[in-house]
Every structure is written in structure tokens, then in C-alpha cells.
Design a protein around this motif. Structure first.
Motif: not given
Ligand code: PLP
Length: 418
Positions: A92-93, A119, A224, A227, A253
Motif C-alpha cells: 500500500g505505502a 493512515f 486512498d 481498505i 489489501k
Molecule cells: C488507507 C491505507 N492506506 C495505506 C496503507 C498502507 O498499506 P501497506 O501496509 O500495504 O503499506 C494502509 C494500511 O493499513 C491503509 O489502511
């Protein structure tokens, strides 16, 4: 390990559907669902079959492949109109950071506005946009990242009340941009429903207002949907609840049904602009590799074939009604909320002050739930409930019945039942 996994003391032996079994033979209803990762339930037969088949064919490499091409086409079909170009990543990041580069590439601006409670991952490029004290002592952060209050109506950061407030927190974004930034906003990043903050649902009109403010500043609206995407909220995309089509979305996710895969989804105009669109400019080692693509493709096919979006809406509605009934019974429940299978419960010492219940109590609640066969994020006063999207109504209600019993026992133990 994640905190909930560590403090559970559970070592998983096997899992099927919405039930996890540990190495000691204990079984648990899974209302965590990998914190939004578990869209298909554990070991969905069609998913494991697709993965087995891909394992026999090709597993490594950045070449294109049938599953990769099909995944990109299938995601494009369910994506919001015009926002249908897909670039694949493995976390995700990583996707969020690439989306920032995409926004900067298009607008020529360098700043980003995010929200309190937000987040978006834990890598260096997104840490500054974490809207919680998690980022304390992890600075300094990237310059040009700004935060503004989110529409958390239960604990309004502006101490106002909806709807009389006129969604003042959205207006406040204008002030933040005017007084805190260099006026060069590439994107406003927002979770349509804030997950990590406690599955917080903003009021109708909030996202639309943010979309207008982004437009006023020639900035992009970046949702974003890590989730909220792929059906979790009872619609395919969280932004749909407010009738908004973002310029950029990030997803992950539930997209992979357990396999690490994420994506940036955006428009033809944005994604074709160089240098972001140059070969290698926005790729990664694992993005779209054959196994990840097969996982993403199988997950989406199952979500569509089994109409899991409707299941999320239907079972989520039943669960929310049950939580409302539990609020009548336990005065420590200050609020229940949610959309689809993204539900939140606020545990408070007192409904007037809304002071969160002590962690000692919620930790005891977590252990009581585990003893009775439920895994849910009950270790925090902001309980998050994110079951697999395949969960049946009877299983979901059985899980909530355990939560109800555990609450009765623990609140009595701490003298909070009166
Ligand atoms: C809304 C959102 N964006 C990004 C991320 C980051 O994802 P990752 O843990 O796969 O890097 C998360 C992780 O919980 C998230 O909830």
C-alpha cells in the motif's frame, strides 16, 4: 508482529472461510479479516485453485503475462468511469508514494494535504501524512505535507455538531491551504472512510466538498481506498457513497485476497504523462508479478461472481443493527457506526465526556473475546470490525454474540456496567 497478533498468543494452524484454528485446536470467528485484507475468507477454494495453477506455470518476473493483462482489464471494468488506468505494486505505502509522484508529475506542484486520523503506510514518503501520534519521534518528515481535521463527527475536532456545523471541517481545509502551505497543492489525500482511526464514516457531502476544494486549487483528489476498495463498504468503492469520482485512487489489501498486491488507479491523461509513464519510471520488482496478478485476478473474479459487494452491504447492515441493540444494553458503548463490513464501536467511560475506556479494560475485553472464540480488534477503545466479505449472517451474529457476552463480563468486572 502486529500488536493484536502478538497479544493474542495465537499460532495459526489452518483457517477456512471466516474461522481460524490455532495449533492447540481452538477455533475463532474472524472479525479482523487481516485488517481489511481478507476479502475472500480464508483458503477460498477458487482462489487456492487459481494460485496452484499459476504456481505450475510461471512465478517470477516483470514480463507481462495473461493474468497481469486480464487483471488490469478487469480492474478497469469495475473502476470509476474514466479512472481506469492501473499500475501494480506490492504494498500500500509503495502505491501511495507512487501516486504522489503521479500527482506532482501532472500538476507541477509539490505539496500534499491529508487529514487528522489518516493512515497511508509507514514509509518515509507518507509518514508525515500520518494523522496520529504514531509518527512521534520518527521525524523529520518530508516538507510540503500538511494535515487538516477530518470529519470525525463523534469527536468533532472543531467541537461542533453535525449538521448545524455545515461541515465546517471541509471549509477549514481552505484555511489550512491559505495559511499553512505554499499554495502549490498537488493532491488532497483522503480515506473515504478512515480505517485505522476507527472506521470513521464522514457525513454525506464531506468528500464532495473536499473534491471541490481540490478543484479550486488545481489539485487532484486522491482517494486512498486501500481498505474501502473492492466492496468492503457495500459499494465497490468507498468514494461512491458520496457520489465522488477521484482523480487518483490507491487500492490494495482486499484486492489480493491475502497476496501482497496494490495499485494506483488513475486517468489516461495523468498516467500517460512523462516522466511518470516512461518505462521503469513507475514500476517495481514485484508489481504485477505472475503470482500477484493471478491472486488479484482470482480475488476480483470471486468478488464479482459471488456478489460479495452485496453480501458486505447486507450482512454489514444486519451487524450494524445488532451493534445498535448492544449500545442500548451497554452504557460503555458511546457510538456504533459503519458502512458494509467496515464497522466501528466506541467504548467510553462516560457517554457525556466521551472519554475512551482505559486500555486495561479493552485489553481484558480482547482476552475475554479470545477465550470465547472471537478475534476482533477489541483491544482498543475504538473497536474496528472488518470481517471477510464472504461472512454469513449467522457467523457474523455469532461473533457479535460473543462480543456482547465478553462485554457483559468485563464491564461488570471493572464496575462499568452500572
Ligand atoms: C488507507 C491505507 N492506506 C495505506 C496503507 C498502507 O498499506 P501497506 O501496509 O500495504 O503499506 C494502509 C494500511 O493499513 C491503509 O489502511
Amino acid at each position: 508482529m502486529q500488536g493484536f497478533a502478538l497479544s493474542s498468543g495465537i499460532a495459526v494452524e489452518r483457517a477456512q472461510g471466516s474461522v481460524i484454528e490455532d495449533v492447540d485446536g481452538n477455533r475463532y470467528v474472524d472479525l479482523i479479516g487481516g485488517i481489511g485484507v481478507n476479502s475472500l475468507g480464508h483458503c477460498h477454494p477458487a482462489y487456492t485453485k487459481a494460485m496452484h495453477e499459476q504456481l505450475e506455470k510461471a512465478t517470477v518476473g516483470s514480463f507481462t503475462s495473461a493474468p497481469r493483462a486480464e487483471l488490469i482489464n478487469e480492474v478497469a471494468k469495475v473502476a470509476p468511469k474514466g479512472v481506469d488506468k492501473v499500475q501494480l505494486y506490492s504494498s500500500g505505502a509503495e502505491a501511495v508514494e507512487s501516486a504522489f509522484r503521479l500527482a506532482m508529475n501532472h500538476t507541477g506542484h509539490q505539496e500534499v494535504v491529508g487529514f487528522w486520523g489518516g493512515f497511508h503506510g509507514k514509509t518515509g514518503g507518507v509518514l508525515g501524512l500520518l494523522g496520529s501520534d504514531f509518527k512521534h519521534h520518527l521525524g523529520p518528515f518530508l516538507p510540503g505535507q500538511h494535515l487538516t481535521p477530518f470529519a470525525d463527527c463523534y469527536r468533532c475536532p472543531l467541537r461542533l455538531t453535525y449538521p448545524d456545523c455545515g461541515i465546517a471541517c471541509a471549509d477549514y481545509v481552505r484555511d489550512v491551504i491559505r495559511y499553512q502551505t505554499a499554495g502549490e497543492i498537488a493532491a488532497i489525500i483522503v480515506e473515504p472512510i478512515q480505517g485505522t482511526a476507527g472506521n470513521i464514516v464522514p457525513p454525506a457531502g464531506f468528500l464532495r466538498a473536499i473534491a471541490s476544494i481540490a478543484k479550486e486549487h488545481d489539485a487532484l483528489l486522491f482517494c486512498d481506498e486501500m481498505i474501502t476498495g473492492f466492496g468492503r463498504t457495500g459499494l465497490m468503492w468507498g468514494a461512491e457513497h458520496d457520489g465522488v469520482i477521484p482523480d487518483i485512487m490507491t487500492v490494495g489489501k482486499g484486492m489480493g485476497g491475502g497476496f501482497p498486491i496494490a495499485a494506483v488507479i488513475s486517468t489516461e491523461t495523468l498516467t500517460q504523462k512523462k516522466p511518470w509513464s516512461n518505462p521503469s519510471a513507475s514500476s517495481s520488482s514485484y508489481g504485477g508479478n505472475p503470482l500477484a496478478s493471478a491472486a488479484g485476478l482470482a480475488a476480483l473474479e470471486i468478488i464479482l461472481k459471488e456478489d460479495l459487494v452485496t453480501n458486505a452491504e447486507r450482512v454489514g447492515r444486519v451487524m450494524l443493527a445488532q451493534l445498535v441493540a448492544m449500545k442500548e444494553k451497554h452504557r460503555a458503548i458511546g457510538e456504533v457506526r459503519g458502512k458494509g463490513l467496515l464497522l466501528g464501536v466506541e467504548l467510553v467511560k462516560d457517554r457525556m465526556s466521551k472519554e475512551p475506556l482505559d486500555k486495561e479494560v479493552t485489553r481484558a475485553l480482547y482476552q475475554e473475546c479470545l477465550r470465547r472464540g472471537l478475534i476482533a480488534m477489541t483491544y482498543s477503545p475504538s473497536i474496528r470490525i472488518n470481517p471477510p466479505l464472504i461472512i454469513r449472517e449467522d457467523q457474523a451474529l455469532a461473533g457479535l454474540a460473543i462480543l456482547d457476552e465478553a462485554l457483559t463480563v468485563v464491564l461488570r468486572q471493572y464496575g462499568l456496567d452500572r
